[in-house]
Design a protein around this motif. Structure first.
Motif, short mmCIF file in Angstrom:
data_model
loop_
_atom_site.label_atom_id
_atom_site.label_comp_id
_atom_site.label_asym_id
_atom_site.label_seq_id
_atom_site.Cartn_x
_atom_site.Cartn_y
_atom_site.Cartn_z
N GLN A 62 0.98 -1.10 -0.07
CA GLN A 62 -0.27 -0.23 0.23
C GLN A 62 0.85 1.39 -0.48
OE1 GLN A 62 -2.76 -0.22 -1.17
NE2 GLN A 62 -4.35 -1.84 0.32
N GLN A 63 2.25 1.55 0.41
CA GLN A 63 2.73 2.39 0.33
C GLN A 63 3.23 3.02 -0.30
OE1 GLN A 63 6.10 2.09 4.09
NE2 GLN A 63 4.89 0.53 4.67
N VAL A 257 -8.69 8.14 4.18
CA VAL A 257 -8.09 6.90 3.21
C VAL A 257 -7.19 6.16 4.18
CG1 VAL A 257 -6.50 6.17 1.20
CG2 VAL A 257 -8.62 8.23 1.44
N GLY A 258 -6.64 6.10 5.12
CA GLY A 258 -5.49 5.24 5.74
C GLY A 258 -6.42 4.31 6.76
N ALA A 259 -7.79 5.12 7.02
CA ALA A 259 -8.45 3.67 7.91
C ALA A 259 -9.40 3.00 7.02
CB ALA A 259 -9.72 4.35 8.32
N GLN A 260 -9.49 3.56 6.08
CA GLN A 260 -10.18 2.33 4.64
C GLN A 260 -8.85 1.43 4.49
OE1 GLN A 260 -9.88 3.36 0.43
NE2 GLN A 260 -12.86 3.86 0.61
N VAL A 261 -7.83 2.12 3.75
CA VAL A 261 -7.23 1.16 3.49
C VAL A 261 -6.34 0.12 4.76
CG1 VAL A 261 -4.57 0.52 1.98
CG2 VAL A 261 -6.37 2.44 1.30
N GLY A 262 -6.21 0.69 5.70
CA GLY A 262 -6.08 -0.30 6.66
C GLY A 262 -7.20 -1.49 6.74
N VAL A 263 -8.31 -1.15 7.30
CA VAL A 263 -8.87 -1.90 7.76
C VAL A 263 -9.36 -3.00 6.55
CG1 VAL A 263 -11.55 -2.27 7.93
CG2 VAL A 263 -10.71 -0.27 9.10
N TRP A 264 -9.45 -2.44 5.03
CA TRP A 264 -9.24 -3.52 4.18
C TRP A 264 -7.85 -4.26 4.00
CZ3 TRP A 264 -11.88 -0.94 -0.04
CH2 TRP A 264 -13.77 -0.64 0.63
N VAL A 381 1.07 5.63 4.57
CA VAL A 381 1.61 5.84 5.41
C VAL A 381 0.83 5.23 6.76
CG1 VAL A 381 1.67 7.80 7.48
CG2 VAL A 381 2.48 8.19 5.05
N LEU A 382 -0.58 5.54 7.05
CA LEU A 382 -1.25 4.76 8.50
C LEU A 382 -1.16 3.49 8.10
CD1 LEU A 382 -3.90 7.35 8.55
CD2 LEU A 382 -2.01 7.06 10.16
N THR A 383 -1.72 2.84 7.37
CA THR A 383 -1.09 0.62 7.11
C THR A 383 0.42 0.70 7.56
OG1 THR A 383 -2.60 1.41 4.90
CG2 THR A 383 -1.73 -0.62 5.03
N ALA A 384 1.70 1.71 6.40
CA ALA A 384 2.57 1.13 7.99
C ALA A 384 2.57 0.90 9.14
CB ALA A 384 3.31 2.02 6.94
N ALA A 385 2.28 2.25 9.65
CA ALA A 385 1.71 2.29 11.39
C ALA A 385 1.06 0.98 11.98
CB ALA A 385 0.96 3.49 11.42
N MET A 386 -0.34 0.19 10.57
CA MET A 386 -0.35 -0.79 11.42
C MET A 386 0.20 -2.02 11.26
SD MET A 386 -4.54 -0.43 9.63
CE MET A 386 -5.24 -1.43 10.95
N GLY A 387 0.76 -2.28 10.08
CA GLY A 387 1.87 -2.97 10.27
C GLY A 387 3.40 -3.05 10.80
N HIS A 388 3.40 -1.93 11.81
CA HIS A 388 4.32 -1.77 12.43
C HIS A 388 3.52 -1.93 13.79
CE1 HIS A 388 8.08 -0.60 14.58
NE2 HIS A 388 7.62 -0.46 15.24
N ILE A 399 -5.86 -2.12 15.32
CA ILE A 399 -6.19 -1.10 14.78
C ILE A 399 -7.25 -0.23 16.18
CG2 ILE A 399 -8.87 -2.44 14.99
CD1 ILE A 399 -7.34 -3.69 13.09
N PHE A 400 -6.36 0.47 16.51
CA PHE A 400 -6.50 1.36 17.25
C PHE A 400 -6.12 2.40 16.46
CE2 PHE A 400 -6.04 -1.07 21.43
CZ PHE A 400 -7.10 -1.05 22.32
N VAL A 401 -4.74 2.42 15.08
CA VAL A 401 -4.72 3.45 14.27
C VAL A 401 -5.77 3.88 13.48
CG1 VAL A 401 -3.66 4.05 12.06
CG2 VAL A 401 -2.76 2.60 14.28
N PRO A 402 -7.35 3.07 12.64
CA PRO A 402 -8.07 3.35 12.46
C PRO A 402 -9.32 3.96 13.59
CG PRO A 402 -8.06 1.44 12.37
CD PRO A 402 -6.41 1.37 13.11
#
Length: 427
Positions: A62-63, A257-264, A381-388, A399-402
């Motif tokens: 995603q990044q 967009v960070g929330a949507q991409v991260g959740v999916w 950015v936020l999907t990377a944060a979720m992965g880390h 899931i606290f990120v979204p």
């Protein structure tokens, strides 16, 4: 002596098939980028398995993708203004096809960085398509029916998303979790070759169809706005900075967009972790998310007849805060249901934030729209944060990120003035 072409003022408007054909060609673009976007949700678990990646490393899918959007949004807008909508569409399709074809050699030599580069190229092409397709639809016919054409085209976007998940589940995911030898890793890496080869051929064919099809003159001429063209870059930026609601909208779009991409992106990982199923079965939950997303667009559009757009946006965001809190703290099957259910309430967020952000910008609208397209870098950015966070803790903690993202969106919606907006633009 041959007859000359009629000029724009005297030419009769196209009718019948001649008028419908360009609409069909451009409507398909909404389908194509929906499919490309959601194939990434399949690639994340596939590449994680094929290249033995951490969750952070797999989030680079995603990044790379959203970095392409971020870097190419402004060049796409400039090309569109200089050479017209049709040129921007053809350019976007060719770049998209090049990226899709690049999957074949990347998978053949099993180079993850190469495949990330291919995704970057695809997204660069999509930046051209998304920048040009929405405004182009407004001029392909009667001005009075412009909103109808755009809404109809947007209906094909979630359909493309569903097809993307189906293609990924059917032709890419194997359902095999244990890799026993090198042949297994090679097989999993090469699983992406045929689907993307077919996609590249279809996209290239579509570029040729657009190139050799007749479009209205308005689709091929420069779209420079006289008022905006007279402004310097400094004046334009200074003007945008004076619009507080626009700046807040850019921030809200970044977090949405960070929330949507991260959740999916991490629904499959969440399902595997919380209920112990294979990636192939877990993909069904992403598919269900997209079905709810499509349904939510119709429900949300109907509700907008009775509720202001920003207030509905705020209410939906609050609901998603609660759903994310449950998924992050409780987990299990019902936590997965909460993850999936959040898509119903995400459905109106992108178009609502977009429309309310550019309201009242006047000649600054085109530049403002480019910044809103750039704000989708939040998906990287936020999907990377979720992965880390998932790597160092647990997917539930990520899931606290979204959850935080939806808090920001709720503040934007509930803090904005009531507004009725045109929901014809979306993502």
């Amino acid at each position: 002596m041959p007859l000359s072409e009629p000029d724009a003022k005297t030419a009769a408007p196209a009718r019948g098939f001649a008028a419908l054909w360009p609409i069909v060609l451009i409507t398909a673009l909404f389908f194509f980028w929906g499919m490309a976007n959601n194939l990434n949700d399949i690639l994340i678990p596939q590449f994680k398995k094929a290249f033995t990646l951490t969750d952070f490393e797999s989030s680079l899918v995603q990044q790379s993708f959203y970095l392409g959007y971020f870097l190419m949004a402004v060049p796409a807008g400039l090309l569109m203004r200089r050479f017209g909508y049709k040129a921007a569409v053809i350019t976007g399709l060719i770049i998209f096809a090049i990226g899709a074809f690049s999957f074949y050699p990347g998978a053949e030599i099993r180079q993850y960085p190469w495949l990330l580069g291919a995704l970057f190229v695809i997204a660069a092409g999509l930046a051209f398509l998304e920048t040009s397709a929405n405004p182009l639809m407004t001029i392909l016919g009667d001005e009075k029916s412009a909103a109808f054409r755009l809404n109809l085209a947007q209906a094909f976007n979630p359909l493309g998303s569903l097809v993307g998940i189906w293609v990924g589940k059917t032709f890419i995911l194997s359902g095999i979790e244990q890799m026993n030898d090198t042949a297994d890793f090679v097989r999993e890496a090469k699983a992406v070759q045929t689907p993307y080869l077919v996609i590249g051929c279809v996209i290239l064919l579509w570029a040729l169809l657009v190139a050799f099809s007749k479009f209205p003159q308005a689709a091929t001429k420069s779209t420079d706005d006289a008022d905006e063209a007279r402004m310097t870059i400094g004046q334009t930026l200074s003007g945008l900075l004076k619009h507080k609601h626009f700046l807040m909208g850019v921030v809200a779009q970044f977090f949405y967009v960070g929330a949507q991409v991260g959740v999916w992106s991490f629904t499959i990982k969440y399902a595997q972790s919380e209920i112990g199923i294979s990636d192939k079965l877990a993909a069904d939950y992403v598919f269900a998310s997209l079905v709810l997303f499509a349904i939510g667009r119709f429900i949300g559009t109907a509700l907008l007849r009775f509720v202001s757009a920003t207030k509905l946006l705020g209410a939906f965001a609050v609901i998603n805060v609660a759903l994310m809190a449950y998924a992050a703290s409780v987990g299990g099957l019902y936590g997965l249901y909460a993850m999936v259910g959040s898509s119903l309430f995400m459905s109106i967020m992108f178009p609502t934030i977009f429309a309310t952000s550019v309201r009242g910008l006047g000649p600054l609208t085109k530049t403002g729209a480019s910044f809103l397209v750039m704000s989708i870098i939040g998906g990287a950015v936020l999907t990377a944060a979720m992965g880390h966070i998932s790597d160092i803790s647990h997917i539930k903690t990520a899931i606290f990120v979204p959850l935080v993202c939806f808090v920001v969106i709720a503040l934007y919606g509930l803090g904005s003035k009531s507004a009725t907006v045109d929901m014809s633009k979306g993502h």
